[in-house]
Design a protein around this motif. Structure first.
Motif, PDB file in Angstrom:
ATOM      1  N   GLY A  31     -32.757   6.319  21.620  1.00 36.91           N
ATOM      2  CA  GLY A  31     -33.300   6.075  22.946  1.00 36.91           C
ATOM      3  C   GLY A  31     -33.123   7.292  23.825  1.00 36.91           C
ATOM      4  O   GLY A  31     -33.399   8.422  23.415  1.00 36.91           O
ATOM      5  N   ARG A  32     -32.587   7.092  25.040  1.00 36.03           N
ATOM      6  CA  ARG A  32     -32.457   8.215  25.972  1.00 36.03           C
ATOM      7  C   ARG A  32     -31.085   8.868  25.940  1.00 36.03           C
ATOM      8  O   ARG A  32     -30.789   9.720  26.777  1.00 36.03           O
ATOM      9  N   THR A  33     -30.254   8.491  24.987  1.00 40.37           N
ATOM     10  CA  THR A  33     -28.939   9.102  24.867  1.00 40.37           C
ATOM     11  C   THR A  33     -28.658   9.453  23.417  1.00 40.37           C
ATOM     12  O   THR A  33     -29.380   9.036  22.507  1.00 40.37           O
ATOM     13  N   PRO A  67     -25.961   8.237  30.009  1.00 44.30           N
ATOM     14  CA  PRO A  67     -26.712   8.811  28.886  1.00 44.30           C
ATOM     15  C   PRO A  67     -26.441  10.300  28.718  1.00 44.30           C
ATOM     16  O   PRO A  67     -26.289  11.038  29.696  1.00 44.30           O
ATOM     17  N   ILE A  68     -26.372  10.737  27.469  1.00 45.23           N
ATOM     18  CA  ILE A  68     -26.288  12.160  27.142  1.00 45.23           C
ATOM     19  C   ILE A  68     -27.612  12.543  26.498  1.00 45.23           C
ATOM     20  O   ILE A  68     -27.816  12.343  25.297  1.00 45.23           O
ATOM     21  N   PRO A 143     -33.805   7.568  15.447  1.00 47.90           N
ATOM     22  CA  PRO A 143     -33.748   8.944  14.923  1.00 47.90           C
ATOM     23  C   PRO A 143     -32.443   9.343  14.263  1.00 47.90           C
ATOM     24  O   PRO A 143     -32.457   9.960  13.188  1.00 47.90           O
ATOM     25  N   PHE A 144     -31.275   9.023  14.847  1.00 48.80           N
ATOM     26  CA  PHE A 144     -30.026   9.544  14.300  1.00 48.80           C
ATOM     27  C   PHE A 144     -29.739   9.035  12.894  1.00 48.80           C
ATOM     28  O   PHE A 144     -28.994   9.659  12.141  1.00 48.80           O
ATOM     29  N   LEU A 145     -30.320   7.901  12.509  1.00 46.57           N
ATOM     30  CA  LEU A 145     -30.033   7.319  11.195  1.00 46.57           C
ATOM     31  C   LEU A 145     -30.561   8.174  10.045  1.00 46.57           C
ATOM     32  O   LEU A 145     -30.123   8.014   8.907  1.00 46.57           O
ATOM     33  N   GLN A 146     -31.481   9.091  10.326  1.00 45.29           N
ATOM     34  CA  GLN A 146     -32.009   9.945   9.269  1.00 45.29           C
ATOM     35  C   GLN A 146     -30.958  10.919   8.736  1.00 45.29           C
ATOM     36  O   GLN A 146     -31.160  11.541   7.692  1.00 45.29           O
TER      37      GLN A 146
END
Length: 266
Positions: A31-33, A67-68, A143-146
């Motif tokens: 998402g946005r973080t 959020p970061i 996205p990060f799960l890739q």
């Protein structure tokens, strides 16, 4: 940065004032973080980069406050340096405002007759376990799960209306350079979706408020980088849930024991 491994991100840190600046690649976003395990790993790396010769990490208290979405600047402060335990605070700031903070406790081993453990329940080997995501998915939904190889041991997919919030997974970094690093273990430990998600019947956003975990082994070696993760929903009401999060190595030794509070916007 568009797509980089966690190793490359940590190697790309640069001094910025009194802290360290880290890039935020798009492949570590949710998402946005950024993914919470990624943010936690950055803060630990900043502490270890700034403070040398620390004893092993024993415990951490992490708060996700905002959020970061862009490069944070992470500063550190020694709160206490005793004979046995050193406690260091890390703050990730964006535009001068705190977006995440963590208190890490490092401790030397102690002579003790106490020895209790919680071995993992039997599970098939990772290579004999099917993928967590349906094979026909073109890419992971977040996205990060890739960055990870994830296998389903027990439990249901998010938003499947399951009777209980419970999930067991084998997971490891796709990057072998993270297989034996504490920053790699921390990011793997926070990988699964909220434990309440399998019980839901429709998608909805979530936001982790905090994460408390204890590290129960100095040696985090595990076969081929695999860790067995277990997330268990303990309670949920009024838009907030509490879950227990545990991590074992391939020998069945408990290496991380934690708890997390998650806001559920459903």
């Amino acid at each position: 940065m568009s797509s980089h491994t966690l190793t490359e991100v940590l190697e790309s840190r640069t001094p910025q004032g009194d802290g360290l600046s880290y890039p935020v690649p798009s492949n570590w976003m949710q998402g946005r973080t950024t993914f919470g395990g990624f943010s936690s790993a950055l803060m630990l790396d900043a502490v270890r980069a700034r403070h040398k010769d620390l004893p092993p990490l024993r415990s951490a208290l992490v708060n996700f406050t905002a959020p970061i979405g862009t490069s944070p600047i992470i500063g550190t402060e020694v709160l206490r340096q005793g004979r046995n335990v050193t406690i260091i605070n890390a703050r990730a700031q964006i535009d001068g405002k705190v977006a995440a903070m963590a208190t890490f406790s490092f401790g030397h081993p102690q002579d003790s007759h106490v020895a209790f453990d919680r071995p993992a329940k039997p599970a098939e080997k990772p290579e004999d376990t099917g993928p967590y995501f349906p094979p026909d998915l073109p890419r992971p939904p977040i996205p990060f799960l890739q960055n990870f190889d994830v296998r389903l041991v027990e439990g249901a997919l998010p938003f499947s209306g399951a009777e209980k919030g419970y999930l067991r997974l084998w997971a490891r970094h796709n990057d072998p350079r993270m297989w034996d690093r504490m920053e790699g273990l921390i990011s793997v430990a926070d990988l699964p979706p909220p434990a309440i998600y399998p019980t839901l019947k429709k998608p909805g956003p979530n936001s982790s408020m905090n994460w408390i975990f204890n590290v129960l082994a100095e040696d985090i070696q595990t076969r081929d980088g695999w860790f067995l993760l277990e997330h268990h929903l303990t309670a949920g009401r009024d838009g907030y849930s509490s879950q227990v999060m545990r991590v074992w190595n391939t020998e069945g030794d408990l290496v991380v024991d934690g708890m997390q509070s998650v806001i559920i916007f459903v």
